[in-house]
Design a protein around this motif. Structure first.
Motif, PDB file in Angstrom:
ATOM      1  N   PRO A  87      11.058  22.019  46.359  1.00 38.22           N
ATOM      2  CA  PRO A  87      11.707  21.709  45.081  1.00 38.22           C
ATOM      3  C   PRO A  87      10.760  21.072  44.070  1.00 38.22           C
ATOM      4  N   LEU A  88       9.806  20.269  44.530  1.00 44.48           N
ATOM      5  CA  LEU A  88       8.905  19.621  43.577  1.00 44.48           C
ATOM      6  C   LEU A  88       7.959  20.622  42.918  1.00 44.48           C
ATOM      7  N   SER A  89       7.570  21.654  43.634  1.00 47.42           N
ATOM      8  CA  SER A  89       6.720  22.673  43.004  1.00 47.42           C
ATOM      9  C   SER A  89       7.516  23.464  41.971  1.00 47.42           C
ATOM     10  N   CYS A  90       8.805  23.679  42.235  1.00 51.27           N
ATOM     11  CA  CYS A  90       9.661  24.334  41.236  1.00 51.27           C
ATOM     12  C   CYS A  90       9.773  23.459  39.992  1.00 51.27           C
ATOM     13  N   LEU A  91       9.966  22.161  40.196  1.00 51.19           N
ATOM     14  CA  LEU A  91      10.077  21.250  39.065  1.00 51.19           C
ATOM     15  C   LEU A  91       8.791  21.210  38.248  1.00 51.19           C
ATOM     16  N   SER A  92       7.658  21.271  38.917  1.00 51.69           N
ATOM     17  CA  SER A  92       6.387  21.267  38.183  1.00 51.69           C
ATOM     18  C   SER A  92       6.288  22.487  37.285  1.00 51.69           C
ATOM     19  N   HIS A  93       6.741  23.626  37.782  1.00 54.21           N
ATOM     20  CA  HIS A  93       6.722  24.851  36.984  1.00 54.21           C
ATOM     21  C   HIS A  93       7.645  24.724  35.775  1.00 54.21           C
ATOM     22  N   ALA A  94       8.806  24.113  35.982  1.00 54.61           N
ATOM     23  CA  ALA A  94       9.748  23.951  34.874  1.00 54.61           C
ATOM     24  C   ALA A  94       9.255  22.912  33.876  1.00 54.61           C
ATOM     25  N   ARG A  95       8.646  21.832  34.377  1.00 60.62           N
ATOM     26  CA  ARG A  95       8.121  20.800  33.476  1.00 60.62           C
ATOM     27  C   ARG A  95       7.049  21.368  32.554  1.00 60.62           C
ATOM     28  N   TYR A  96       6.283  22.305  33.058  1.00 56.20           N
ATOM     29  CA  TYR A  96       5.277  22.934  32.209  1.00 56.20           C
ATOM     30  C   TYR A  96       5.937  23.559  30.977  1.00 56.20           C
TER      31      TYR A  96
END
Length: 397
Positions: free
Chosen positions: A248-257
């Protein structure tokens, strides 16, 4: 002595010449999304915001799929395979219309679709991604809980294996964009193996998604609670490549970008409104844009706006080169959302009382950004991410 080359004219809309860094394909993506937003969102967004609704969201999703905006940076399965910079430019143009529209696209592509694309089985990808890329199916991402936002490791939603290998999910998720209109939810839950992700069709018995009302921010966006009461899923509903918080944190990093870019869209819209207002509004016999204090505000706003766009562009190039670290995404979100809110607030002061009217976009963007500031990582969380990276010391606990 050779003559000096003729300098290009100063462009108030692009004072640093950032467009020179973009390829023709980048500009084409930007112009396509800007045109779509101008036609389909801007004429209606004030009414949608005032009513607290996003009518026709499924039609909008199909249109966004038609221009390649859903999961656009993913490869295959009907996705556009666009560059990170192109995806960022799309986010900027969508959020210049409204943060709620960018959130629809971001949650669909950078969270739900990205999770399936990155961590799912081939069967899951084939079943869901083509329809999601076309906007035929809307997705949502269930991580945040009523009592666990910044601390997802202690989530209470759980999944247990039943006889025959089925999974049974129980729990609650909160503040879920797209929840009540989604056809599929990516839900994260505690298991005996650690935190796992599950692909949950929203017509599964025991699944419901009551919409959250009475919001003063992101009003033109569907926000819901997810309720899972003994939701039974087959064994292959789990995302096979994700165990623990890494998924989930890697997904969030992609969305935060995408937020790094999108927040600058809201800031640009407010800045442009302030410039036009300052040139036409007269006080003491002349346009307020001719007063030094107003020009000082506009100059400071322009500096932070275009610094933020430069930062977003730099991070996009790093992502395209496979060199973007999560700490750098935190750097971008922390800076750009804070500066975007400040730009909106300063724009409001230039517009005076008119700044609170929905005839202008400024207050709408400012209130939307209050949500963007804290979702997908609060200011404090990103400060601590950077603090740990700078010192090597973990201050989270």
């Amino acid at each position: 002595m050779a003559a000096s080359p003729k300098l290009p004219a100063f462009d108030p809309a692009d004072p640093l010449g950032i467009d020179d860094l973009l390829e023709p394909e980048d500009l084409a993506v930007r112009d396509t999304v800007r045109s779509w937003a101008a036609d389909r969102v801007l004429p209606h967004i004030a009414d949608w915001y005032e009513s607290g609704e996003l009518p026709g969201i499924r039609e909008l999703a199909r249109e966004l799929g038609g221009i390649g905006a859903l999961g656009m940076s993913l490869e295959g399965y009907g996705c556009a395979g666009a560059s990170a910079v192109q995806y960022g430019l799309a986010c900027l143009e969508l959020e210049a219309a409204d943060s709620g529209i960018r959130s629809l696209v971001s949650v669909q592509g950078s969270l739900a679709m990205y999770a399936i694309h990155r961590f799912g089985s081939e069967g899951q990808r084939q079943e869901w991604l083509p329809r999601m890329a076309g906007g035929e199916v809307i997705g949502c991402f269930g991580l945040t809980e009523p009592d666990h936002g910044s601390d997802p490791a202690n989530m209470r939603t759980n999944a247990k294996r039943d006889t025959g290998g089925d999974w049974v999910l129980n729990g609650r998720k909160m503040w879920i964009t797209n929840g009540s209109v989604a056809g599929v939810a990516v839900v994260w839950a505690q298991t005996e193996e650690g935190i796992r992700g599950f692909v949950v069709p929203t017509d599964s018995p025991g699944f419901s998604a009551p919409e959250i009302k009475h919001k003063w921010s992101l009003r033109a966006s569907v926000t819901s609670e997810l309720v899972l009461d003994d939701v039974r899923l087959p064994a292959d509903a789990v995302l096979p490549e994700a165990t623990g918080l890494r998924g989930p944190l890697s997904c969030l990093s992609h969305a935060r970008y995408g937020i790094v870019w999108g927040s600058m869209g809201a800031a640009r819209s407010s800045f442009e409104a302030a410039v036009e207002y300052a040139k036409s509004r007269e006080q003491f016999g002349r346009a307020i844009g001719g007063f030094q204090l107003t020009q000082a505000k506009l100059a400071d706003m322009a500096v932070e706006l275009h610094k933020g766009i430069l930062l977003a562009h730099h991070l996009g190039r790093r992502m395209d080169a496979g060199r973007l670290r999560p700490e750098q995404v935190s750097f971008g979100k922390l800076n750009n959302v804070r500066e975007a809110i400040d730009i909106c607030r300063t724009a409001r002061t230039i517009l005076g009382a008119n700044g609170i009217s929905l005839e202008y976009p400024v207050m709408r963007h400012a209130t939307n950004l209050e949500s963007v500031l804290t979702y997908e990582g609060t200011v404090e969380m990103h400060q601590l991410v950077l603090g740990k990276a700078l010192t090597g010391l973990d201050a989270f606990r």
